[in-house]
Scaffold this motif. Structure first.
Motif, PDB file in Angstrom:
ATOM      1  N   TYR A 166     -48.937  27.364  20.230  1.00 42.70           N
ATOM      2  CA  TYR A 166     -47.646  27.341  19.646  1.00 42.70           C
ATOM      3  C   TYR A 166     -47.675  28.265  18.333  1.00 42.70           C
ATOM      4  O   TYR A 166     -46.700  29.249  18.144  1.00 42.70           O
ATOM      5  CB  TYR A 166     -47.123  25.849  19.111  1.00 42.70           C
ATOM      6  CG  TYR A 166     -46.515  25.024  20.618  1.00 42.70           C
ATOM      7  CD1 TYR A 166     -46.188  25.615  21.660  1.00 42.70           C
ATOM      8  CD2 TYR A 166     -46.241  23.834  20.310  1.00 42.70           C
ATOM      9  CE1 TYR A 166     -45.832  24.814  22.612  1.00 42.70           C
ATOM     10  CE2 TYR A 166     -45.846  22.830  21.047  1.00 42.70           C
ATOM     11  CZ  TYR A 166     -45.531  23.603  22.489  1.00 42.70           C
ATOM     12  OH  TYR A 166     -45.433  22.992  23.446  1.00 42.70           O
ATOM     13  N   ASN A 216     -47.451  31.766  19.500  1.00 44.10           N
ATOM     14  CA  ASN A 216     -46.046  32.270  20.055  1.00 44.10           C
ATOM     15  C   ASN A 216     -44.954  32.366  18.957  1.00 44.10           C
ATOM     16  O   ASN A 216     -43.960  32.818  18.941  1.00 44.10           O
ATOM     17  CB  ASN A 216     -45.573  31.522  21.326  1.00 44.10           C
ATOM     18  CG  ASN A 216     -46.394  32.192  22.618  1.00 44.10           C
ATOM     19  OD1 ASN A 216     -47.604  32.795  22.253  1.00 44.10           O
ATOM     20  ND2 ASN A 216     -45.862  32.061  23.856  1.00 44.10           N
ATOM     21  N   PHE A 217     -45.386  31.156  18.060  1.00 41.85           N
ATOM     22  CA  PHE A 217     -44.050  30.914  16.994  1.00 41.85           C
ATOM     23  C   PHE A 217     -44.911  30.566  15.406  1.00 41.85           C
ATOM     24  O   PHE A 217     -44.888  29.582  15.028  1.00 41.85           O
ATOM     25  CB  PHE A 217     -43.411  29.577  17.654  1.00 41.85           C
ATOM     26  CG  PHE A 217     -43.064  29.447  18.972  1.00 41.85           C
ATOM     27  CD1 PHE A 217     -42.190  30.278  19.467  1.00 41.85           C
ATOM     28  CD2 PHE A 217     -43.907  28.539  19.606  1.00 41.85           C
ATOM     29  CE1 PHE A 217     -41.795  30.239  20.841  1.00 41.85           C
ATOM     30  CE2 PHE A 217     -43.424  28.354  21.038  1.00 41.85           C
ATOM     31  CZ  PHE A 217     -42.396  29.317  21.514  1.00 41.85           C
ATOM     32  N   ASN A 258     -44.507  32.539  29.878  1.00 39.73           N
ATOM     33  CA  ASN A 258     -45.208  32.699  28.563  1.00 39.73           C
ATOM     34  C   ASN A 258     -44.145  32.820  27.438  1.00 39.73           C
ATOM     35  O   ASN A 258     -44.293  33.911  26.748  1.00 39.73           O
ATOM     36  CB  ASN A 258     -46.147  33.723  28.549  1.00 39.73           C
ATOM     37  CG  ASN A 258     -46.976  33.712  27.142  1.00 39.73           C
ATOM     38  OD1 ASN A 258     -47.222  32.515  26.829  1.00 39.73           O
ATOM     39  ND2 ASN A 258     -47.713  34.967  26.880  1.00 39.73           N
ATOM     40  N   SER A 259     -43.251  32.188  27.419  1.00 38.36           N
ATOM     41  CA  SER A 259     -41.950  32.228  26.520  1.00 38.36           C
ATOM     42  C   SER A 259     -42.272  32.399  25.130  1.00 38.36           C
ATOM     43  O   SER A 259     -42.917  31.673  24.499  1.00 38.36           O
ATOM     44  CB  SER A 259     -40.928  31.216  26.883  1.00 38.36           C
ATOM     45  OG  SER A 259     -39.685  31.660  26.207  1.00 38.36           O
ATOM     46  N   SER A 260     -41.334  33.174  24.389  1.00 35.10           N
ATOM     47  CA  SER A 260     -41.531  33.366  22.832  1.00 35.10           C
ATOM     48  C   SER A 260     -40.096  32.787  22.444  1.00 35.10           C
ATOM     49  O   SER A 260     -39.800  32.954  21.265  1.00 35.10           O
ATOM     50  CB  SER A 260     -41.431  34.785  22.424  1.00 35.10           C
ATOM     51  OG  SER A 260     -42.670  35.438  22.973  1.00 35.10           O
ATOM     52  N   HIS A 261     -39.491  31.974  23.218  1.00 34.26           N
ATOM     53  CA  HIS A 261     -38.220  31.368  22.744  1.00 34.26           C
ATOM     54  C   HIS A 261     -38.601  29.692  22.833  1.00 34.26           C
ATOM     55  O   HIS A 261     -38.865  29.143  23.907  1.00 34.26           O
ATOM     56  CB  HIS A 261     -36.950  31.500  23.801  1.00 34.26           C
ATOM     57  CG  HIS A 261     -36.722  32.794  24.010  1.00 34.26           C
ATOM     58  ND1 HIS A 261     -35.972  33.414  22.923  1.00 34.26           N
ATOM     59  CD2 HIS A 261     -36.878  33.678  25.063  1.00 34.26           C
ATOM     60  CE1 HIS A 261     -35.768  34.852  23.226  1.00 34.26           C
ATOM     61  NE2 HIS A 261     -36.247  34.949  24.634  1.00 34.26           N
ATOM     62  N   THR A 262     -38.174  29.109  21.529  1.00 30.07           N
ATOM     63  CA  THR A 262     -38.707  27.736  21.430  1.00 30.07           C
ATOM     64  C   THR A 262     -38.072  26.697  22.496  1.00 30.07           C
ATOM     65  O   THR A 262     -38.760  26.032  22.871  1.00 30.07           O
ATOM     66  CB  THR A 262     -38.480  27.415  20.007  1.00 30.07           C
ATOM     67  OG1 THR A 262     -37.186  27.616  19.823  1.00 30.07           O
ATOM     68  CG2 THR A 262     -39.358  27.857  19.082  1.00 30.07           C
TER      69      THR A 262
END
Length: 512
Positions: free
Chosen positions: A346, A349-350, A414-418
């Motif tokens: 996390y 990515n965030f 592999n999303s970059s959107h929470t």
């Protein structure tokens, strides 16, 4: 469902005195008290076992000068000791009883927890996390103890609640350890160098207190001392006019062909009624439809035997044990490895969420065990009542295949959107953690006379899965998404490969 069973003294099996409901809100009752200490003891163990990851990526790594490789190695070594302890804890439960084995795991594991402040290097961290891994072995006596107090109709629910509430410690630690650390820094004005070390004293105190309390407040079995379990089973049979030796089983123990005795023929319609205390009465509101042969088979097939090495190997290498071990290798192995890296994943990515923010979101994965693992056990018990043991087994594989699909989806996107990432992880957690609950709902049916061995080996294979998956994470660096879909493929493949095996051996006494 009768909600009063949550606090009312339960009806019990007349032979082994196992409860047929869970008085989870009644700690005064013996069964409610054991239920509480089983899950709470494992909860504290899991909290301390995973107390490092929430502070490891930033605070501890900076203080000790750790590299990403050092962190990955420490995550792996933490699982190695647990693997070894679970292999030993299973037979220890069968020999000495789960209560003493549970307390021993907690007390021994609490010592390295208190010594966390002595770590000054990467090598010291590896050594410490290895010995703290002893706490992870407490899962085995937790489940064996729970199995010993709750009957087949409810054991899946009982084991999934004790395991699920306990596993939630892996989520709570992501809240507690940063909170304790932040409090020591801001309120006690300790430096970060000192604060993270002092923080580990808190779980040490809690673990020691609970270990001593469960020894004082709880019994070994519903019938009393562990060493007297066979005698009490024979006594309970005698009270119903049945005689038969349940201490020693012949060669090939557990096979129906070896069940000979003086009980009445199978299919007897004689009714045996019992109240919550287990005493025979004339109250037909509390009666079990058990024939004499069925009672004798329960005593012979489900009273835990003291294992020999040959018998232990027979149990471990049976196809049925491989089913539960393979399923847990995938489900719990994935949970352990993901628990160790999720905060870092996390954070990658965030990054804007920071250590505390990503830690809290990572905590949700573990905290969902409170609901999702029990749901797996409850559904498993429901299917057992409708379809027998096969219903429990097929649920494990259904959960696993869907879990694998979610893991593949997380890895490939592999999303970059929470919202997308957190939603996929929550969906994966529903089936993965439910699968853990379903797995240990089936375990008590597989060789019930050697429940400790089956529980220990199955639990150890869960740790082996965690080690192997952690190694895969280790050699893929920060390419976390790739490892997720690799684990997903492995999970689907292993479960499909063992789906054809019957849930319990043909002709086995007990566990049906």
């Amino acid at each position: 469902m009768d909600i009063t069973t949550l606090w009312r003294a339960p009806v019990v099996n007349p032979v082994n005195r196992k409860a047929r409901s869970i008085p989870g809100l009644n700690p005064i009752n013996m069964y409610g008290r054991v239920f509480f200490f089983a899950w709470f003891g494992f909860f504290l163990a899991f909290w301390s076992w995973y107390a490092f990851p929430p502070l490891l990526t930033l605070t501890i790594a900076k203080d000790l000068g750790l590299t990403s490789t050092d962190i990955a190695n420490s995550n792996i070594i933490a699982l190695v000791a647990t693997l070894l302890v679970r292999l030993v804890a299973g037979p220890a439960c069968d020999m000495f009883g789960p209560r003493y084995t549970f307390a021993a795991c907690l007390l021994i594991g609490s010592i390295p927890t208190a010594l966390a402040g002595a770590v000054t290097s990467a090598k010291g961290l590896l050594a410490l996390r290895f010995f703290i891994g002893i706490l992870g072995g407490s899962f085995v006596p937790c489940q064996v103890w729970s199995t010993g107090f709750f009957d087949k109709n409810i054991v899946g629910t009982a084991n999934s609640f004790t395991g699920g509430f306990g596993n939630a410690g892996g989520g709570v630690t992501y809240f507690l350890m940063p909170a304790i650390f932040d409090s020591l820094v801001s309120n006690q004005h300790l430096s970060a160098h000192v604060a993270w070390r002092v923080a580990f004293i808190v779980p040490f105190i809690c673990i020691v207190a609970v270990a001593i309390a469960l020894l004082i407040c709880c019994p070994d079995t519903p019938t009393g001392k562990w060493s007297e379990r066979h005698l009490r089973a024979e006594q309970n049979l005698a009270e119903h006019g049945i005689t038969g030796d349940v201490v020693n089983l012949p060669a090939g123990f557990g096979d129906k062909s070896n069940s000979v005795g003086t009980g009445s023929p199978a299919g007897s319609n004689e009714k045996v009624d019992f109240t919550a205390t287990g005493k025979i009465t004339g109250d037909h509101d509390h009666e079990a439809q058990l024939g004499q042969q069925q009672m004798l088979d329960t005593a012979r097939g489900e009273v835990v035997q003291k294992p020999t090495f040959k018998e232990a190997m027979h149990v471990i290498f049976s196809p049925q044990t491989f089913v539960t071990a393979g399923g847990y290798f995938c489900s719990f192995g994935a949970e352990l490895s993901i628990n160790s890296i999720l905060g870092a994943y996390y954070l990658k990515n965030f990054a804007s969420l920071g250590q505390t923010g990503t830690g809290r979101w990572a905590a949700m994965f573990g905290l969902l065990n409170i609901a999702f693992r029990p749901m797996g056990g409850i559904l498993s018990d429901f299917l057992y009542r409708r379809f027998g043991v096969w219903g429990k087994k097929m649920l494990i594989h259904v959960y696993a295949v869907i879990t694998g699909a979610f893991l593949i989806a997380i890895g490939l996107t592999n999303s970059s959107h929470t919202s997308t990432m957190f939603g996929l992880v929550a969906g994966m957690a529903f089936f993965l953690e439910g699968g853990n609950g379903a797995n240990y709902s089936l375990v008590p049916h597989v060789h019930p006379y050697a429940n400790g061995i089956v529980s220990g080996f199955t639990g150890a294979m869960g740790n082996l899965g965690g080690i192997i998956f952690a190694i895969i994470f280790r050699y893929n660096g920060t390419n976390y998404g790739k490892v997720f879909w690799i684990i997903g493929i492995i999970t689907i493949a292993i479960n499909l490969s063992v789906s054809w095996i019957r849930p319990i051996p043909k002709g086995q006494i007990g566990g049906r």
